[in-house]
Design a protein around this motif. Sequence first.
Motif, PDB file in Angstrom:
ATOM      1  N   ILE A  19      39.685  36.858  52.880  1.00 25.69           N
ATOM      2  CA  ILE A  19      39.351  35.479  52.522  1.00 25.69           C
ATOM      3  C   ILE A  19      40.587  34.874  51.872  1.00 25.69           C
ATOM      4  O   ILE A  19      41.251  35.523  51.057  1.00 25.69           O
ATOM      5  CB  ILE A  19      38.158  35.453  51.545  1.00 25.69           C
ATOM      6  CG1 ILE A  19      36.930  36.090  52.202  1.00 25.69           C
ATOM      7  CG2 ILE A  19      37.866  34.038  51.082  1.00 25.69           C
ATOM      8  CD1 ILE A  19      35.809  36.395  51.241  1.00 25.69           C
ATOM      9  N   ALA A  20      40.899  33.635  52.214  1.00 25.74           N
ATOM     10  CA  ALA A  20      42.064  32.962  51.633  1.00 25.74           C
ATOM     11  C   ALA A  20      41.691  32.320  50.302  1.00 25.74           C
ATOM     12  O   ALA A  20      40.609  31.749  50.151  1.00 25.74           O
ATOM     13  CB  ALA A  20      42.595  31.900  52.587  1.00 25.74           C
ATOM     14  N   GLY A  21      42.599  32.433  49.332  1.00 21.44           N
ATOM     15  CA  GLY A  21      42.425  31.792  48.031  1.00 21.44           C
ATOM     16  C   GLY A  21      43.720  31.153  47.590  1.00 21.44           C
ATOM     17  O   GLY A  21      44.791  31.469  48.108  1.00 21.44           O
ATOM     18  N   GLU A  22      43.615  30.254  46.636  1.00 23.25           N
ATOM     19  CA  GLU A  22      44.800  29.577  46.124  1.00 23.25           C
ATOM     20  C   GLU A  22      44.571  29.198  44.673  1.00 23.25           C
ATOM     21  O   GLU A  22      43.489  28.727  44.301  1.00 23.25           O
ATOM     22  CB  GLU A  22      45.081  28.321  46.948  1.00 23.25           C
ATOM     23  CG  GLU A  22      46.347  27.621  46.563  1.00 23.25           C
ATOM     24  CD  GLU A  22      46.736  26.518  47.544  1.00 23.25           C
ATOM     25  OE1 GLU A  22      47.732  25.837  47.278  1.00 23.25           O
ATOM     26  OE2 GLU A  22      46.051  26.357  48.572  1.00 23.25           O
ATOM     27  N   TYR A  23      45.587  29.432  43.832  1.00 25.84           N
ATOM     28  CA  TYR A  23      45.564  29.032  42.430  1.00 25.84           C
ATOM     29  C   TYR A  23      46.649  27.995  42.194  1.00 25.84           C
ATOM     30  O   TYR A  23      47.764  28.106  42.714  1.00 25.84           O
ATOM     31  CB  TYR A  23      45.820  30.219  41.504  1.00 25.84           C
ATOM     32  CG  TYR A  23      44.662  31.170  41.331  1.00 25.84           C
ATOM     33  CD1 TYR A  23      43.355  30.723  41.227  1.00 25.84           C
ATOM     34  CD2 TYR A  23      44.891  32.533  41.238  1.00 25.84           C
ATOM     35  CE1 TYR A  23      42.297  31.600  41.056  1.00 25.84           C
ATOM     36  CE2 TYR A  23      43.841  33.418  41.056  1.00 25.84           C
ATOM     37  CZ  TYR A  23      42.554  32.947  40.964  1.00 25.84           C
ATOM     38  OH  TYR A  23      41.511  33.824  40.788  1.00 25.84           O
ATOM     39  N   ALA A  24      46.342  27.005  41.370  1.00 23.03           N
ATOM     40  CA  ALA A  24      47.296  25.954  41.017  1.00 23.03           C
ATOM     41  C   ALA A  24      48.402  26.518  40.119  1.00 23.03           C
ATOM     42  O   ALA A  24      48.204  27.503  39.413  1.00 23.03           O
ATOM     43  CB  ALA A  24      46.559  24.832  40.291  1.00 23.03           C
ATOM     44  N   PRO A  25      49.565  25.883  40.140  1.00 26.63           N
ATOM     45  CA  PRO A  25      50.664  26.314  39.280  1.00 26.63           C
ATOM     46  C   PRO A  25      50.244  26.397  37.811  1.00 26.63           C
ATOM     47  O   PRO A  25      49.553  25.511  37.299  1.00 26.63           O
ATOM     48  CB  PRO A  25      51.716  25.214  39.470  1.00 26.63           C
ATOM     49  CG  PRO A  25      51.441  24.661  40.833  1.00 26.63           C
ATOM     50  CD  PRO A  25      49.944  24.720  40.962  1.00 26.63           C
ATOM     51  N   GLY A  26      50.649  27.481  37.159  1.00 27.30           N
ATOM     52  CA  GLY A  26      50.397  27.654  35.733  1.00 27.30           C
ATOM     53  C   GLY A  26      48.975  27.990  35.335  1.00 27.30           C
ATOM     54  O   GLY A  26      48.676  28.137  34.155  1.00 27.30           O
ATOM     55  N   ARG A  27      48.095  28.150  36.292  1.00 34.17           N
ATOM     56  CA  ARG A  27      46.693  28.445  35.966  1.00 34.17           C
ATOM     57  C   ARG A  27      46.580  29.784  35.244  1.00 34.17           C
ATOM     58  O   ARG A  27      47.265  30.751  35.582  1.00 34.17           O
ATOM     59  CB  ARG A  27      45.859  28.479  37.237  1.00 34.17           C
ATOM     60  CG  ARG A  27      44.395  28.813  36.972  1.00 34.17           C
ATOM     61  CD  ARG A  27      43.586  28.751  38.222  1.00 34.17           C
ATOM     62  NE  ARG A  27      42.230  29.210  37.978  1.00 34.17           N
ATOM     63  CZ  ARG A  27      41.201  28.884  38.721  1.00 34.17           C
ATOM     64  NH1 ARG A  27      41.373  28.110  39.766  1.00 34.17           N
ATOM     65  NH2 ARG A  27      40.008  29.354  38.448  1.00 34.17           N
ATOM     66  N   VAL A  28      45.698  29.825  34.260  1.00 34.63           N
ATOM     67  CA  VAL A  28      45.378  31.068  33.554  1.00 34.63           C
ATOM     68  C   VAL A  28      43.864  31.253  33.602  1.00 34.63           C
ATOM     69  O   VAL A  28      43.111  30.371  33.197  1.00 34.63           O
ATOM     70  CB  VAL A  28      45.851  31.025  32.080  1.00 34.63           C
ATOM     71  CG1 VAL A  28      45.388  32.266  31.333  1.00 34.63           C
ATOM     72  CG2 VAL A  28      47.355  30.876  31.997  1.00 34.63           C
ATOM     73  N   ASN A  29      43.440  32.379  34.147  1.00 34.53           N
ATOM     74  CA  ASN A  29      42.025  32.752  34.115  1.00 34.53           C
ATOM     75  C   ASN A  29      41.866  33.741  32.968  1.00 34.53           C
ATOM     76  O   ASN A  29      42.363  34.861  33.054  1.00 34.53           O
ATOM     77  CB  ASN A  29      41.594  33.402  35.426  1.00 34.53           C
ATOM     78  CG  ASN A  29      41.541  32.431  36.566  1.00 34.53           C
ATOM     79  OD1 ASN A  29      41.352  31.241  36.361  1.00 34.53           O
ATOM     80  ND2 ASN A  29      41.718  32.911  37.777  1.00 34.53           N
ATOM     81  N   PRO A  30      41.200  33.349  31.890  1.00 31.74           N
ATOM     82  CA  PRO A  30      41.077  34.252  30.746  1.00 31.74           C
ATOM     83  C   PRO A  30      40.301  35.519  31.111  1.00 31.74           C
ATOM     84  O   PRO A  30      39.713  35.620  32.198  1.00 31.74           O
ATOM     85  CB  PRO A  30      40.351  33.420  29.705  1.00 31.74           C
ATOM     86  CG  PRO A  30      39.788  32.246  30.406  1.00 31.74           C
ATOM     87  CD  PRO A  30      40.508  32.093  31.713  1.00 31.74           C
ATOM     88  N   ASP A  31      40.289  36.463  30.195  1.00 31.16           N
ATOM     89  CA  ASP A  31      39.613  37.741  30.432  1.00 31.16           C
ATOM     90  C   ASP A  31      38.229  37.550  31.038  1.00 31.16           C
ATOM     91  O   ASP A  31      37.440  36.732  30.554  1.00 31.16           O
ATOM     92  CB  ASP A  31      39.469  38.514  29.118  1.00 31.16           C
ATOM     93  CG  ASP A  31      40.763  39.139  28.643  1.00 31.16           C
ATOM     94  OD1 ASP A  31      41.746  39.151  29.412  1.00 31.16           O
ATOM     95  OD2 ASP A  31      40.794  39.635  27.500  1.00 31.16           O
TER      96      ASP A  31
END
Length: 92
Positions: A19-31
Motif C-alpha cells: 500500500i502506498a503512503g506519504e508523510y508531509a515534510p517535518g511530520r512527527v507521529n508521537p509514540d
Amino acid sequence: MDRQQFQTELSRDGFGDAIAGEYAPGRVNPDHTHPFEVRGLVVQGYMAITGDGEVQRCGPGDVFVMHCGQTHREEVGPDGCRYLYGSRTLED
C-alpha cells in the motif's frame, strides 16, 4: 531494495499487497502502537523510526519494520517521505 523485490517478499511472508503512503515534510507521529506488524519500504525522502531505544534511519530503498504492539514514533525529513508498506496480524 527495489519495489518488485519488496512486493515479492511481502507476499511470501504473508503481508499481502503493498500500500502506498506519504508523510508531509517535518511530520512527527508521537509514540503509538499498532495491533499488527508493519514492513515498509521508503521510496522517496527520509524517515526516522524510534522504538525500543533504537532508531531506524530510512532513506530510499531502505526497509523498516514495526513489530506488533511495539511503541514507536516516526519523524519525517524536510522533503517528506513516500513509502510502501504491508501489514499482517500475527497468529497466537
